[in-house]
Design a protein around this motif. Structure first.
Motif, PDB file in Angstrom:
ATOM      1  N   ILE A  18       0.830  -1.241  -0.152  1.00 22.84           N
ATOM      2  CA  ILE A  18       0.131  -0.031   0.036  1.00 22.84           C
ATOM      3  C   ILE A  18       1.029   1.284  -0.044  1.00 22.84           C
ATOM      4  N   PRO A  22       9.303   5.074  -2.250  1.00 27.11           N
ATOM      5  CA  PRO A  22      10.429   4.048  -2.304  1.00 27.11           C
ATOM      6  C   PRO A  22      10.364   2.925  -1.537  1.00 27.11           C
ATOM      7  N   PRO A  49      -1.793   5.750  -5.943  1.00 26.56           N
ATOM      8  CA  PRO A  49      -2.743   6.755  -6.680  1.00 26.56           C
ATOM      9  C   PRO A  49      -1.965   7.719  -7.252  1.00 26.56           C
ATOM     10  N   ALA A  64      13.652  16.552  -0.206  1.00 27.55           N
ATOM     11  CA  ALA A  64      14.706  17.392  -0.666  1.00 27.55           C
ATOM     12  C   ALA A  64      15.368  16.899  -1.901  1.00 27.55           C
ATOM     13  N   ARG A 119      11.926  13.964  -6.905  1.00 28.52           N
ATOM     14  CA  ARG A 119      11.193  12.732  -6.589  1.00 28.52           C
ATOM     15  C   ARG A 119      10.015  12.387  -7.433  1.00 28.52           C
ATOM     16  N   THR A 183       2.858   3.565   3.138  1.00 27.35           N
ATOM     17  CA  THR A 183       2.006   4.858   2.931  1.00 27.35           C
ATOM     18  C   THR A 183       2.835   6.371   3.351  1.00 27.35           C
ATOM     19  N   SER A 187      -0.091  10.521   4.883  1.00 28.93           N
ATOM     20  CA  SER A 187      -1.431   9.869   4.561  1.00 28.93           C
ATOM     21  C   SER A 187      -2.562   9.595   5.560  1.00 28.93           C
ATOM     22  N   ALA A 189      -4.420   7.271   5.705  1.00 30.06           N
ATOM     23  CA  ALA A 189      -4.588   5.994   5.774  1.00 30.06           C
ATOM     24  C   ALA A 189      -3.926   5.331   6.976  1.00 30.06           C
ATOM     25  N   ILE A 294       7.369  15.002   8.429  1.00 31.27           N
ATOM     26  CA  ILE A 294       8.602  14.018   8.471  1.00 31.27           C
ATOM     27  C   ILE A 294       8.412  13.309   9.656  1.00 31.27           C
ATOM     28  N   GLY A 311       9.634   1.503   5.863  1.00 29.54           N
ATOM     29  CA  GLY A 311       9.752   2.861   5.500  1.00 29.54           C
ATOM     30  C   GLY A 311       9.351   4.241   6.557  1.00 29.54           C
ATOM     31  N   GLY A 324      17.127   5.973   2.035  1.00 31.39           N
ATOM     32  CA  GLY A 324      18.196   4.801   2.276  1.00 31.39           C
ATOM     33  C   GLY A 324      17.332   3.827   3.392  1.00 31.39           C
TER      34      GLY A 324
END
Ligand SMILES: Cc1cc2nc3c(=O)[nH]c(=O)nc-3n(C[C@H](O)[C@H](O)[C@H](O)COP(=O)(O)OP(=O)(O)OC[C@H]3O[C@@H](n4cnc5c(N)ncnc54)[C@H](O)[C@@H]3O)c2cc1C
Length: 462
Positions: A18, A22, A49, A64, A119, A183, A187, A189, A294, A311, A324
């Motif tokens: 979902i 990255p 999406p 960035a 990005r 996500t 988000s 979600a 962030i 992530g 990373g």
């Protein structure tokens, strides 16, 4: 004998990812690669999406866009070289700016590669895209490996007969053997999953700020070249600001505590920043801007039976190398799911340690940022640090200790623990003591610190 363990990913198992940023793309790519090596076929669906080929906010996951030295190396080991169509600039140095002066920091190790990327497809006013954004590129790697891209936002998740299901506006509930939640933290979600996975608490976050300015390639070359500008200024709530050269654009990025317009204006008004920008530049006419959140403190329990968070929605390095971290957590989650299973216990034993290591390292990072914040607030300390960096210029790499600390802080290279150990190295402490002594001697001939709010003193160092 066939492996019938209920929590193993069997031949043909369906996996939902979902989010196709990255973390999602690296997870799908890694899982399919590892499954192929194990001789298993899996059906991996990536729900995303955003169309990363659209310019402006609809195609961009605000960031960035610095791809760290360590990630460039890790990807190269996997046979992934970032093509020139993705890399906007190869970064060759950083320039640290304070009111005490500016100093260029070159890589302490030879052969360093840091990439500046977009990005998404590019800022809102882009007329003709001549490049590919990082997210489209990585997602392309995953689909080339066999992942299916479903261009839909996931609107609901539920449990049906012991399996998680995923719904979108277009499709009713689809059952899966495993949900990978990637996500990010921007988000709504994530709220869905707090209810689905007992024990999961989303990460804590802070608001940041990004602007893209079009200057044209020649001007970018002239004013910034291939150097990222880092500003350590005495502005409350600002940890640091950056100007990052891209092809025809520069990216302004502010990281700190709940960055708002007041903080932005203070940053833009700082003489150290104005000196780096062309005179008369229309600062209030950016090509694009956003205020993404962030991750500042990782999620609690980023896993459950048949669900794993990867992530930003799990853990990421504080203020650096988030892409990373997305890669590292994605690899670890894929290995745990494929080699051990998708029960909560499998993720606890084989995935959680990776997230815990990131969080532990971030504690060292918080200590360092607290120290940097003290330094930023004291003109005397700013002078000492700047003088140490300037004194090191021209010395061999291993002797440029303060420069190496700064390099690793802002490039994303090196762990915070390594940086902390380097800061405590006797040679660096001795250098700092000598710097304090010299500054004390000089101070007798200089005016005292300005009162808060008073005009800045002119720079003391070249
Ligand atoms: C101001 C700022 C600057 C940064 N600079 C850097 C940097 O220079 N270098 C670096 O390495 N990192 C940087 N980071 C961190 C980096 O952006 C993140 O760590 C990284 O993007 C995390 O990747 P992710 O895939 O976990 O999440 P994201 O990149 O946020 O991707 C999440 C994806 O999930 C999708 N999604 C969300 N909800 C749903 C849903 N309901 N259904 C389906 N899909 C959904 C989104 O559309 C998105 O594509 C920065 C972050 C900020 C805020």
């Amino acid at each position: 004998m066939a492996d019938t363990h209920p929590y193993r990913l069997q031949e043909g198992a369906r996996v939902a990812v979902i989010g196709g940023g990255p973390a999602g793309a690296f997870f799908a790519w890694s899982l399919l690669e590892m499954a192929a090596e194990a001789g298993r076929r899996l059906a991996v669906d990536i729900y995303e999406p955003r169309d990363f080929n659209q310019i402006g906010a609809p195609g961009c996951n605000g960031c960035a866009g610095i791809v760290s030295e360590s990630l460039v190396q890790l990807l190269a080991q996997e046979g992934i070289d970032l093509p020139t169509s993705v890399v906007q600039r190869e970064i060759d140095s950083y320039v640290i700016h304070m009111d005490a002066g500016s100093a260029t920091i070159t890589p302490p190790r030879p052969g360093t590669r840091i990439a500046a990327v977009h990005r998404g497809a590019g800022p809102r006013d882009l007329r003709q895209a001549t490049w590919t954004g990082l997210d489209a590129h990585v997602l392309g790697l995953a689909t080339a490996r066999g992942a299916r891209l479903i261009p839909q936002r996931v609107t609901d998740v539920a449990w049906v007969e012991g399996r998680p299901t995923v719904s979108t506006r277009a499709d009713e509930a689809q059952p899966y053997e495993l949900l990978a939640v990637t996500t990010g933290v921007n988000s709504a979600a994530l709220k869905l999953f707090s209810a689905l996975v007992p024990g999961y608490q989303p990460p804590q976050t802070s608001k940041t700020f990004i602007r893209e300015y079009f200057l044209g390639a020649a001007t970018v070359d002239q004013i910034l070249g291939n150097a990222i500008q880092v500003f350590l200024l005495d502005i409350p709530r600002l940890d640091f600001g950056m100007l990052i050269p891209k092809g025809e654009y520069i990216t302004l990025c502010l990281l700190g505590e709940e960055v708002d317009n007041e903080l932005l204006q203070a940053f833009l008004a700082a003489p150290e920043v104005r000196r780096c920008l062309p005179p008369g530049m229309a600062l209030e006419k950016p090509s694009c801007q956003c205020a993404p959140r962030i991750n500042t403190l990782g999620a609690t329990q980023p896993y459950g039976d048949r669900v794993v968070f990867i992530g930003d929605s799990a853990s990421t390095r504080l203020f650096k190398d988030g892409i990373g971290s997305a890669y590292r957590t994605a690899r670890a989650a894929a290995a745990a799911a494929l080699e051990h299973g998708v029960a909560a216990e499998d993720f606890r034993r084989h995935y959680l340690p990776v997230c815990q290591a990131i969080e532990l390292d971030n504690q060292a990072g918080r200590l360092i940022f607290a120290a940097v914040s003290q330094m930023r607030a004291r003109r005397f300390a700013r002078n000492v640090v700047m003088q140490m960096i300037l004194d090191e210029q021209g010395q061999p790499g291993p002797l440029r200790r303060m420069s190496a600390v700064q390099w690793d802080m802002y490039t994303g290279s090196g762990s915070y623990r390594q940086i902390l150990l380097r800061l405590l190295h006797p040679a660096l402490l001795w250098g700092a003591a000598k710097g304090v002594w010299a500054a004390l001697a000089a101070r007798r001939r200089l005016p005292a610190d300005p009162a808060p709010g008073a005009a800045r003193q002119p720079s003391l160092s070249p």
